[in-house]
Design an enzyme around this catalytic site. Structure first.
Site, PDB file in Angstrom:
ATOM      1  CE  LYS A   7     -17.472  -6.125   2.807  1.00 54.99           C
ATOM      2  NZ  LYS A   7     -16.588  -7.107   2.982  1.00 54.99           N
ATOM      3  CD  GLU A  26      -1.690  -2.314   1.762  1.00 56.43           C
ATOM      4  OE1 GLU A  26      -2.449  -3.112   1.870  1.00 56.43           O
ATOM      5  OE2 GLU A  26      -0.373  -2.470   2.117  1.00 56.43           O
ATOM      6  CG  MET A  29      23.087  11.699   3.169  1.00 49.06           C
ATOM      7  SD  MET A  29      24.431  12.841   2.430  1.00 49.06           S
ATOM      8  CE  MET A  29      23.387  12.871   0.847  1.00 49.06           C
ATOM      9  CG  PHE A  57     -10.391  -9.157  10.793  1.00 53.37           C
ATOM     10  CD1 PHE A  57      -9.078  -9.362  11.297  1.00 53.37           C
ATOM     11  CD2 PHE A  57     -10.598  -9.233   9.443  1.00 53.37           C
ATOM     12  CE1 PHE A  57      -8.175 -10.234  10.420  1.00 53.37           C
ATOM     13  CE2 PHE A  57      -9.420  -9.614   8.624  1.00 53.37           C
ATOM     14  CZ  PHE A  57      -8.111 -10.102   9.119  1.00 53.37           C
ATOM     15  CD  GLN A  58      -7.629  -6.955   7.297  1.00 48.09           C
ATOM     16  OE1 GLN A  58      -8.404  -6.606   6.398  1.00 48.09           O
ATOM     17  NE2 GLN A  58      -6.651  -7.330   7.097  1.00 48.09           N
TER      18      GLN A  58
END
Length: 583
Positions: free
Chosen positions: A164, A52, A481, A114-115
């Site tokens: 949802k 993502e 760096m 969940f999630q």
């Protein structure tokens, strides 16, 4: 006009109405209704990334190379939290993107489902604005509003969190211009302040234009107006990392990039100017260094569309709030209509001084022996690609600064890099977004091996969608760096600044079905670069370079612009506190 449809269909319809042609995303349970609607249409192409974070960076690359907003779609919970780095990157660099996240059903919010994650709470500090939509009838309005907010005023990322059940439910869809937005930022600058700036420009003996990403964000017209203003005044011009390409690198008035790893002549001119005209930059600390020593004897003007940026870091004498293109248009009118003229004698002497600083040749290096210098690799990349329809992205580190120093940009929207946040792993997915927007262009990601490995899984994306992006890796087997700072500032204690387990990048490319090229000899470099350019698919170019090369010039922490560390080959002597070369 409104018509009934499900929330999921509203999302897709709004994207179509907003002119979106590509969405970068990764599916999950909380966004499956939206993915089902994507499957049933042919207007928008969905690009399945492998992470993502990469979806958001790809949307950034698309946005920065087109001037249009980029769109990412991710699921709830970890899908949303993985997007946070990209959102913060876009906020710091003012990149217009819309991130759509799924959320658990409204009746489950707060139950640790969940999630589930508090996406709106988590992303409030790293978005320009965000919304949690609990009613399907509100969804269309919010979707259209999000595009307006992301692209108006100072651009930035926005996020819409969509439960949802809102996606499944039916509501009324309204077209995008059905409601006037409450968000109407000021775009026209105050004409009195613009006239005051024109008067200051007439008197200035040592002026400089200091430009930033705001010029590019303002559109092609802003870059054109900037070029006209430079031509009308013959003032020198420099730029931040984010502003490269707004003024052509081949232009006579171009001093190069300024800042911590900016060019000697640009930094010296900023330190010694008597009129600094900031156009669309935000006085970032990598530009200003120590504030009480920053351009100490100058009158300062600042043109910015974000009123909160004015006097936030540096107090200015002439503040002008407005869109860069609008302000430059009015400034040119005031300048030309009044028959105004610069202080020709003063500006001529100023150019004499600048040309003396140019003779220091701060980017000079010596390519000797059988080991490729990273500067040489980028110098040859520039020479062999400059005639192409070319777009450059970068990761973050030494290679990023060398790319800014040695690659020339003639036009805006050709240079995509992570400025404010300095996000390692940005460049590869950004190159995916750029290539999707410009399918026939030569898109090259200049990378370090450490940064590139952070999102190397996107090799799966480029091979799946046959995107011919070129990954040009300057492989010094070090966190370059970090190693440089440890050498210069931490007594050469190299704590965790290298990896003892790097992959064979050629075999890695081949494992994904791409082409791998390895080069470790300067004599072979041109042929290898041409092989990369001429290959019609994705390429991973493993360019083995000098392991302990440092990136110069460099302004050490706490020092003013006229105290720079210089490379051995670039200066005829040490640079004193007064900024003079001891020859």
């Amino acid at each position: 006009m409104s018509k009934p449809m499900t929330g999921a269909k509203m999302v897709v319809q709004a994207l179509i109405d907003q002119g979106v042609d590509v969405v970068f995303g990764y599916p999950g349970g909380a966004v499956l209704p939206i993915y089902d609607e994507i499957f049933q249409q042919n207007h928008i192409q969905h690009i399945l990334v492998r992470h993502e974070q990469a979806a958001v960076h790809a949307a950034e690359g698309y946005a920065r190379s087109t001037g249009k907003p980029g769109v990412a779609l991710v699921t709830s919970g970890p899908g949303a939290t993985n997007a946070v780095t990209g959102l913060t990157d876009a906020l710091m660099d003012s990149i217009p993107i819309i991130v759509l996240t799924g959320q658990v059903p409204t009746f489950m919010i707060g139950s640790d489902a969940f999630q589930e994650a508090d996406t709106v709470g988590i992303t409030r500090p790293c978005t320009k604005h965000n919304w949690l939509v609990k009613e399907t009838d509100d969804l269309a309005r919010v979707l259209h509003e999000a595009f307006h907010v992301a692209t108006s005023g100072r651009p930035g990322p926005v996020l819409i969190d969509i439960p949802k059940d809102v996606q499944f439910a039916t509501g009324k869809y309204t077209e995008k211009k059905a409601r006037k937005s409450y968000y109407q930022p000021q775009v026209k600058g105050d004409i009195t302040s613009i006239t005051e700036l024109a008067a200051a420009m007439e008197k200035a003996k040592r002026p400089i234009f200091y430009t930033g990403g705001g010029v590019i964000n303002s559109g092609a017209a802003a870059s054109q107006l900037l070029r006209e203003l430079v031509a009308a005044t013959n003032f020198p011009i420099t730029s931040t990392l984010m502003g490269l390409g707004a003024y052509p690198a081949s232009g006579d008035n171009w001093l190069g990039m300024l800042g911590m790893h900016g060019l000697y002549e640009a930094n010296m001119a900023m330190h010694g100017c008597d009129l600094m005209i900031n156009i669309g930059a935000r006085f970032d600390d990598r530009i200003t260094g120590t504030l009480d020593k920053f351009s100490p004897n100058s009158k300062k003007a600042h043109i910015d569309i974000d009123v909160s940026s004015i006097n936030k870091v540096v107090h200015v004498d002439i503040p002008i709030v407005g869109d860069v293109a609008h302000v430059l248009e009015d400034l040119l009118k005031v300048w030309k209509s009044g028959g105004r003229k610069t202080n020709a004698e003063g500006v001529s002497k100023w150019w004499d001084q600048i040309n003396l600083w140019r003779k220091v040749d701060c980017l000079k290096f010596e390519q000797t022996g059988k080991v490729i210098k990273p500067q040489y690799a980028l110098q040859r990349l520039e020479a062999l690609t400059k005639g192409h329809d070319r777009y450059i992205t970068t990761e973050v580190g030494q290679h990023q600064m060398w790319a800014a120093q040695y690659l020339g940009f003639e036009d805006p929207n050709r240079w995509m890099t992570s400025g404010g946040l300095g996000t390692m792993g940005y460049g590869f997915p950004a190159s995916v977004g750029v290539q999707m927007a410009h399918r026939d262009a030569l898109v090259i990601n200049v990378a370090g091996e450490a940064s590139w490995l952070m999102n190397m899984q996107e090799m799966g994306t480029v091979t799946q969608y046959k995107l011919p992006v070129k990954q040009f890796i300057l492989n010094n087997e070090r966190l370059g760096m970090v190693r440089q700072w440890q050498q210069l500032l931490h007594g050469e204690r190299y704590s965790s600044s290298w990896s003892e387990s790097l992959p064979d990048f050629v075999k890695l490319a081949e494992a994904f079905g791409a082409k791998g090229i390895r080069c470790d000899d300067p004599a072979d470099l041109d042929d290898a670069i041409m092989e990369m350019i001429n290959h019609d698919g994705p390429v991973v170019f493993d360019c083995l370079v000098e392991k302990h090369e440092n990136c110069y010039p460099m302004i050490p922490s706490g020092k003013p612009h006229n105290e720079m560390l210089m490379g051995d080959a670039s200066t005829e002597g040490a640079i004193t506190g007064s900024g003079q070369a001891l020859v």
